[in-house]
Write a protein that holds these residues in place. Structure first.
Motif, PDB file in Angstrom:
ATOM      1  N   TRP A 140       0.819  -1.210   0.000  1.00 50.58           N
ATOM      2  CA  TRP A 140       0.000   0.000   0.000  1.00 50.58           C
ATOM      3  C   TRP A 140       0.857   1.265   0.000  1.00 50.58           C
ATOM      4  N   VAL A 147      -4.273   4.091  -7.162  1.00 55.59           N
ATOM      5  CA  VAL A 147      -4.490   3.333  -5.929  1.00 55.59           C
ATOM      6  C   VAL A 147      -3.531   2.159  -5.826  1.00 55.59           C
ATOM      7  N   TRP A 148      -3.369   1.429  -6.924  1.00 61.10           N
ATOM      8  CA  TRP A 148      -2.617   0.173  -6.883  1.00 61.10           C
ATOM      9  C   TRP A 148      -1.163   0.366  -7.262  1.00 61.10           C
ATOM     10  N   VAL A 167     -12.175  -0.950  -5.279  1.00 65.21           N
ATOM     11  CA  VAL A 167     -11.278   0.181  -5.503  1.00 65.21           C
ATOM     12  C   VAL A 167     -11.482   1.241  -4.419  1.00 65.21           C
ATOM     13  N   ASP A 168     -12.736   1.523  -4.069  1.00 70.75           N
ATOM     14  CA  ASP A 168     -13.014   2.518  -3.040  1.00 70.75           C
ATOM     15  C   ASP A 168     -12.458   2.080  -1.685  1.00 70.75           C
ATOM     16  N   ALA A 170      -9.919   0.018  -1.119  1.00 71.03           N
ATOM     17  CA  ALA A 170      -8.464   0.117  -1.176  1.00 71.03           C
ATOM     18  C   ALA A 170      -8.004   1.567  -1.057  1.00 71.03           C
ATOM     19  N   SER A 171      -8.700   2.475  -1.732  1.00 67.31           N
ATOM     20  CA  SER A 171      -8.325   3.877  -1.711  1.00 67.31           C
ATOM     21  C   SER A 171      -8.462   4.474  -0.311  1.00 67.31           C
ATOM     22  N   ARG A 172      -9.564   4.188   0.359  1.00 68.61           N
ATOM     23  CA  ARG A 172      -9.786   4.743   1.693  1.00 68.61           C
ATOM     24  C   ARG A 172      -8.816   4.137   2.714  1.00 68.61           C
ATOM     25  N   ARG A 174      -5.835   2.914   2.062  1.00 67.63           N
ATOM     26  CA  ARG A 174      -4.491   3.417   1.762  1.00 67.63           C
ATOM     27  C   ARG A 174      -4.327   4.848   2.244  1.00 67.63           C
ATOM     28  N   THR A 175      -5.342   5.676   2.076  1.00 67.49           N
ATOM     29  CA  THR A 175      -5.266   7.053   2.542  1.00 67.49           C
ATOM     30  C   THR A 175      -5.021   7.102   4.043  1.00 67.49           C
ATOM     31  N   TRP A 271      -6.100  -4.128   3.118  1.00 69.37           N
ATOM     32  CA  TRP A 271      -5.345  -4.006   1.870  1.00 69.37           C
ATOM     33  C   TRP A 271      -5.099  -5.349   1.176  1.00 69.37           C
TER      34      TRP A 271
END
Length: 306
Positions: A140, A147-148, A167-168, A170-172, A174-175, A271
């Motif tokens: 991550w 994102v990836w 995707v959402d 993973a994005s949240r 990772r943030t 993740w």
């Protein structure tokens, strides 16, 4: 398995670094690494591992040797990392036997947490160049756009197959992970049931030290709390079992996580599952991780404050 089926470089490598040529091939497995179980002409059983030389192997093998020296149940390296063409190669003990501990109950979660905490304690003061980049399924913290992490053989597939919620999520996650400012340490980055063997309630061997990862302790424990139940195709443990893992881990390490660290742990638990759900979608595999992620993502994101 006949010896002629082995790669051409392997017999010479064994003679040069182990003092004996292969007599019998016991097994062969191919994944991130090519793994050869061999019986040498002097009767010694060994395992030789070869993987593309990306600069990670020397640190991983040094850490594995440290664990073995301190009595942790893992195969002891028999050679340092050397090269064979474009491959990084080393040999280690052959440690057969043991069974996979299946299940995702609270009791099973605590057993896995105990072993993970032991490995983390033994690696806490180990110093070596970090084995970067981290394995793709836990990366991550990559520097790539989007994102990836950039992985050509995945990126070339039709990304429209990946569900939007994956995707959402993973994005949240990772943030939240990237917002944390925590010190990094070494830990097992592929802590799945399939990589451990047990004799009843006693751990026999932990495999796959090629997957050592350089990330915050809370993130490593969080990822392990989600992956420990994967005895076959990857899955995501139930939330209650991940919570039991994390509670036991903190107790065993003798230090409770701060609220921020707990949030990081829950974010990190998402993740690998998001990576695996993406993999399932891009390969049209059964949606095992995807289904578990769909059921659990909202609650885990809530716990992560993501």
């Amino acid at each position: 398995m006949s010896v002629p089926s082995l790669p051409e470089w392997l017999p010479g490598w064994c003679r040069a670094h182990l003092g004996s040529a292969p007599a019998t091939a016991l097994f062969q497995a191919n994944g991130m690494s090519s793994v050869f179980g061999l019986r040498l002409t002097d009767g010694t059983p060994v395992v030789v591992k070869a993987r593309p030389d990306d600069g990670r192997a020397a640190s991983c093998v040094a850490a594995q040797e440290r664990l073995a020296d301190r009595g942790f149940p893992c195969a002891r390296p028999l050679t340092p990392v050397t090269t064979a063409g474009a491959l990084a190669v080393h040999a280690e003990e052959f440690r057969p036997g043991g069974e996979v501990l299946r299940g995702d109950s609270l009791e099973v979660a605590v057993r896995y947490a105990r072993v993970f905490a032991s490995s983390m304690a033994l690696l806490a003061d180990f110093t070596a160049p970090p084995p970067l980049p981290n394995p793709r399924w836990i990366r991550w913290d990559h520097p790539d756009s989007g994102v990836w992490p950039a992985i050509d053989f995945l990126d070339e597939r039709d990304q429209r197959a990946v569900p939007a919620f994956v995707v959402d999520t993973a994005s949240r996650a990772r943030t939240r992970l990237l917002a944390a400012d925590l010190p990094r340490t070494l830990g097992h980055g592929d802590y799945e049931a399939q990589n451990l063997r047990w004799h009843g309630s006693r751990i026999h061997t932990v495999h796959d030290w090629d997957s050592l990862t350089w990330q915050p302790e809370a993130a490593l424990a969080g990822a392990a709390s989600g992956t420990f139940a994967s005895a076959g195709p990857p899955t995501l443990a139930p939330i209650e079992s991940s919570a039991a893992f994390l509670t036991a881990y903190q107790h065993l390490r003798g230090r409770p996580f701060t609220p921020a660290e707990l949030q990081v742990a829950w974010a990190a638990s998402l993740w690998p599952a998001a990576h695996n759900a993406r993999w399932e979608a891009l390969h049209d595999d059964p949606p095992q991780c995807t289904s578990a992620l769909r059921e659990q993502a909202a609650e885990r994101l809530h716990l992560a404050h993501a």
